[in-house]
Motif scaffolding. Structure first.
Motif, PDB file in Angstrom:
ATOM      1  N   GLU A 211       0.815  -1.218   0.000  1.00 14.46           N
ATOM      2  CA  GLU A 211       0.000   0.000   0.000  1.00 14.46           C
ATOM      3  C   GLU A 211       0.850   1.271   0.000  1.00 14.46           C
ATOM      4  O   GLU A 211       0.307   2.374  -0.026  1.00 14.46           O
ATOM      5  N   ARG A 212       2.138   1.125   0.035  1.00 15.42           N
ATOM      6  CA  ARG A 212       3.014   2.293  -0.062  1.00 15.42           C
ATOM      7  C   ARG A 212       4.012   2.081  -1.188  1.00 15.42           C
ATOM      8  O   ARG A 212       4.152   0.986  -1.723  1.00 15.42           O
ATOM      9  N   GLY A 213       4.707   3.153  -1.524  1.00 22.59           N
ATOM     10  CA  GLY A 213       5.641   3.078  -2.632  1.00 22.59           C
ATOM     11  C   GLY A 213       4.958   3.411  -3.943  1.00 22.59           C
ATOM     12  O   GLY A 213       3.784   3.795  -3.997  1.00 22.59           O
ATOM     13  N   LEU A 214       5.699   3.260  -5.027  1.00 24.36           N
ATOM     14  CA  LEU A 214       5.216   3.613  -6.354  1.00 24.36           C
ATOM     15  C   LEU A 214       4.565   2.394  -6.998  1.00 24.36           C
ATOM     16  O   LEU A 214       5.164   1.325  -7.063  1.00 24.36           O
ATOM     17  N   ARG A 215       3.329   2.561  -7.467  1.00 23.28           N
ATOM     18  CA  ARG A 215       2.605   1.483  -8.139  1.00 23.28           C
ATOM     19  C   ARG A 215       2.480   1.843  -9.613  1.00 23.28           C
ATOM     20  O   ARG A 215       1.949   2.905  -9.970  1.00 23.28           O
ATOM     21  N   ILE A 216       2.939   0.944 -10.477  1.00 19.37           N
ATOM     22  CA  ILE A 216       3.010   1.215 -11.915  1.00 19.37           C
ATOM     23  C   ILE A 216       2.380   0.061 -12.687  1.00 19.37           C
ATOM     24  O   ILE A 216       2.658  -1.107 -12.404  1.00 19.37           O
ATOM     25  N   SER A 217       1.532   0.367 -13.652  1.00 16.79           N
ATOM     26  CA  SER A 217       1.037  -0.660 -14.568  1.00 16.79           C
ATOM     27  C   SER A 217       1.880  -0.612 -15.837  1.00 16.79           C
ATOM     28  O   SER A 217       2.308   0.457 -16.277  1.00 16.79           O
ATOM     29  N   LEU A 218       2.113  -1.790 -16.424  1.00 15.27           N
ATOM     30  CA  LEU A 218       2.964  -1.866 -17.612  1.00 15.27           C
ATOM     31  C   LEU A 218       2.287  -2.743 -18.660  1.00 15.27           C
ATOM     32  O   LEU A 218       2.169  -3.955 -18.496  1.00 15.27           O
ATOM     33  N   PRO A 239      13.757  -0.071   0.331  1.00 11.05           N
ATOM     34  CA  PRO A 239      12.647  -0.394   1.242  1.00 11.05           C
ATOM     35  C   PRO A 239      11.827   0.830   1.628  1.00 11.05           C
ATOM     36  O   PRO A 239      10.617   0.725   1.865  1.00 11.05           O
ATOM     37  N   ALA A 240      12.449   1.984   1.664  1.00  8.17           N
ATOM     38  CA  ALA A 240      11.710   3.199   1.990  1.00  8.17           C
ATOM     39  C   ALA A 240      10.927   3.734   0.789  1.00  8.17           C
ATOM     40  O   ALA A 240       9.954   4.470   0.956  1.00  8.17           O
ATOM     41  N   ALA A 241      11.361   3.370  -0.412  1.00 13.24           N
ATOM     42  CA  ALA A 241      10.693   3.812  -1.638  1.00 13.24           C
ATOM     43  C   ALA A 241      10.603   2.635  -2.605  1.00 13.24           C
ATOM     44  O   ALA A 241      11.275   2.602  -3.635  1.00 13.24           O
ATOM     45  N   PRO A 242       9.762   1.646  -2.284  1.00 15.89           N
ATOM     46  CA  PRO A 242       9.658   0.464  -3.145  1.00 15.89           C
ATOM     47  C   PRO A 242       8.878   0.759  -4.426  1.00 15.89           C
ATOM     48  O   PRO A 242       8.184   1.766  -4.536  1.00 15.89           O
ATOM     49  N   ILE A 243       9.011  -0.140  -5.377  1.00 12.85           N
ATOM     50  CA  ILE A 243       8.270  -0.053  -6.634  1.00 12.85           C
ATOM     51  C   ILE A 243       7.519  -1.355  -6.843  1.00 12.85           C
ATOM     52  O   ILE A 243       8.098  -2.440  -6.753  1.00 12.85           O
ATOM     53  N   CYS A 244       6.225  -1.241  -7.112  1.00 16.93           N
ATOM     54  CA  CYS A 244       5.383  -2.391  -7.413  1.00 16.93           C
ATOM     55  C   CYS A 244       4.870  -2.222  -8.835  1.00 16.93           C
ATOM     56  O   CYS A 244       4.200  -1.233  -9.145  1.00 16.93           O
ATOM     57  N   CYS A 245       5.200  -3.169  -9.706  1.00 21.09           N
ATOM     58  CA  CYS A 245       4.803  -3.096 -11.109  1.00 21.09           C
ATOM     59  C   CYS A 245       3.782  -4.191 -11.413  1.00 21.09           C
ATOM     60  O   CYS A 245       4.018  -5.370 -11.122  1.00 21.09           O
TER      61      CYS A 245
END
Length: 407
Positions: A211-218, A239-245
């Motif tokens: 629920e935190r960090g950058l969420r990106i659709s590809l 870990p402080a700025a995760p990326i979820c793709c």
């Protein structure tokens, strides 16, 4: 010979039936646009629509309830017909004309993206007491020349018929963009809480999302830029700025599988450092729209998902369909030329650099970092841009007004 058709000033009585012809050339763009348009014409404008499609297998990926073995069926108020896109001899054409209503054209006939209508159908159009309004629905483009061609009339060389060229676009004087009545309200309901949900609608088998960090659709075509971007993300995410793709099953998935050194299928989750990848199933259009609306950045391809990303009102990256002699680069820059002027210089430069690098298949860490740094500005701009576009009439409404003045 082309001539400009006068703009309509009133809408006569409703046309009873429209025909939309679609050839599935590659991917899902042509049928994606045609299917959205057909549903909207039926549900919002009360039009009886026949959608003729030559490839039901590809269509089925967007419409899971479609029975690909049937010649005709009704879904979402649309009469779907299998289009045997072949040339009929005179005997077959005569039989079809006499024994079937398939050769009886509606009040409006739409030739999606320049597909060629069956000759027997064109002849039947000419035999109507009041010939139908014949529309060539063109591809979306922000190129200025399209405004000069929008609405132009082209008389048929043999039949007493006139074809009109209809160009979707971003300018109030063009053909508009597909936008259902409820899409913006649905978006606002999903994003109004200001928090990213751990689960996204209509993806029941998707593992919980951070629920935190950058969420990106590809969602992209094949390109070396996918591997480059995954490498950059894996190196820079923390870990402080995760990326979820989130990656829907598509042609882009092979590059992701190669990057992680394993085969992938919907439901799989891969991690490298603070980068997390979720593989999603290919879903119908409304469910994909929901995905775009819950992401921070959307990487999209072609035409249909490009428009939906703009209604999602989030920063986006457009993977434009590549054309011979780099003709697509002109279309890419034409859009950037209307999208970027309201941006500060640094954000505009970062966006242009990222879009050009992606479409050229070449990305480096500096390009991504500049884009990521500009995201707060780009997010505000995307919302303003979407709101401005929403002030215009949508494509289906403009098309109805245009055609009803001519039937």
């Amino acid at each position: 010979m082309l001539s400009r058709a006068p703009m309509p000033t009133l809408a006569p009585s409703r046309a009873e039936r429209w025909d939309i012809f679609c050839t599935v050339i590659d991917n899902y763009g042509d049928i994606g646009v045609s299917w959205r348009l057909a549903r909207q014409l039926a549900s919002e404008h009360g039009i009886a629509v026949r959608l003729w499609v030559d490839d039901l297998r590809s269509f089925g990926a967007l419409c899971p309830t479609l029975d690909t073995s049937r010649e005709r069926q009704q879904i979402a108020g649309v009469d779907i017909r299998r289009w045997h896109n072949v040339t009929l001899d005179e005997e077959e054409s005569a039989t079809l004309t006499e024994d079937s209503d398939d050769a009886l054209p509606g009040e409006v006939v739409i030739e999606a993206f320049g597909c060629t209508l069956p000759e027997y159908f064109v002849a039947a159009m000419a035999e109507r007491a009041h010939p139908p309004c014949w529309i060539n629905l063109e591809y979306l483009s922000a190129e200025p020349w399209t405004l000069g061609c929008h609405g132009l009339a082209s008389p048929h060389p043999r039949w007493p018929l006139t074809k009109y060229f209809f160009f979707p676009g971003f300018d109030p004087n063009g053909g508009g963009l597909l936008r259902e009545r409820e899409v913006l309200a649905q978006r606002d309901a999903r994003t109004g809480q200001g928090q990213k949900p751990a689960h996204i609608e209509h993806y029941p088998n998707l593992a919980p999302l951070p629920e935190r960090g950058l969420r990106i659709s590809l969602f992209a075509y094949e390109t070396p830029a996918i591997t480059a971007l995954l490498t950059i993300w894996a190196e820079l995410a923390t870990p402080a700025a995760p990326i979820c793709c989130l990656i829907p099953a598509s042609r882009a998935l092979q590059a992701v599988a190669t990057f992680f050194g394993q085969s992938l299928q919907p439901g799989d989750v891969c991690r490298r450092g603070a980068l997390e990848i979720h593989v999603l199933p290919f879903v119908e259009q409304a469910h994909y729209d929901a995905l775009l609306q819950t992401c921070d950045v959307n990487i999209v391809r072609g035409e249909d998902s490009f428009v939906r990303a703009q209604w999602a009102a989030k920063p986006l990256l457009w993977h434009i369909y590549p054309q011979d002699e780099d003709a697509h680069c002109v279309k890419l820059d034409a859009f950037l030329d209307i999208y970027c002027p309201a941006l500060p210089a640094a954000a505009s430069a970062a966006l242009r650099r990222f879009w050009h690098g992606w479409n050229a298949g070449e990305l480096d860490a500096d390009t991504w970092c500049a884009f990521a740094d500009a995201l707060p500005t780009l997010t505000k701009h995307a919302a303003v841009w979407s709101a401005r576009l929403a002030e215009q009439e949508d494509l289906a409404s403009r098309l109805v007004l245009f055609c009803r003045a001519r039937v």
